[in-house]
Design a protein around this motif. Structure first.
Motif: not given
Length: 169
Positions: A88-104, A120-129
């Protein structure tokens, strides 16, 4: 009681031993990861491990502090972050979705570890993991911290940490 008070009391004041355990555990845990990173040339440190140390060395009896939760929670949430990044790439919705999915996912697999919610935030903010991030630093770093916790949290004669490794049922 104020409008915003639930009526609860503060946790008991920690004694000097508890404060020393938190200090020594955090120091030894992060120093171990930093030295292993320096000696090996492989990254073993990430910011959420600081929060992991808080839980491991100040709330060792909590479910969040058990090896299954520490290792599994970090692994699950990092995997979710990597999948989100690559699909899904990066962006606010992806970050929110990834954190919520990780919690679930951590809840589903019964391996909730609050600091891992940042992965997920560390990974998405780095964008290159890459997927190797799951091994270095996530899996190897969390295993090292659990090892340090096993030593530090069992330094007292009557200590029995962890309460469980894998768990039953």
């Amino acid at each position: 009681m104020g409008r915003f008070s639930g009526g609860g009391k503060l946790v008991p004041k920690p004694d000097a031993k508890a404060i020393a355990t938190g200090f020594i555990g955090g120091f030894v845990g992060i120093l171990s990861l930093a030295l292993l990173t320096s000696w090996s040339g492989y990254p073993l440190l990430m910011a959420p491990f600081g929060a992991t140390c808080v839980i491991l060395f100040t709330a060792a009896a909590a479910p969040f502090a058990q090896p299954r939760n520490v290792i599994g929670g970090h692994f699950i949430s990092a995997l979710v972050g990597l999948i989100a990044l690559y699909f899904f790439g990066q962006g606010p919705i992806v970050m929110a979705f990834a954190v919520a999915t990780a919690i679930a996912a951590m809840q589903f697999f019964r391996a909730v570890h609050p600091p891992a919610g940042a992965n997920p935030l560390v990974i998405l903010m780095a964008g290159s993991a890459g997927f190797d991030f799951l091994l270095l630093p996530v899996l190897s770093g969390s295993i090292v911290l659990v090892g340090v916790a096993a030593v530090i949290n069992n330094a007292k004669a009557d200590a029995k940490w962890p309460l469980y490794w894998i768990g039953k049922d």
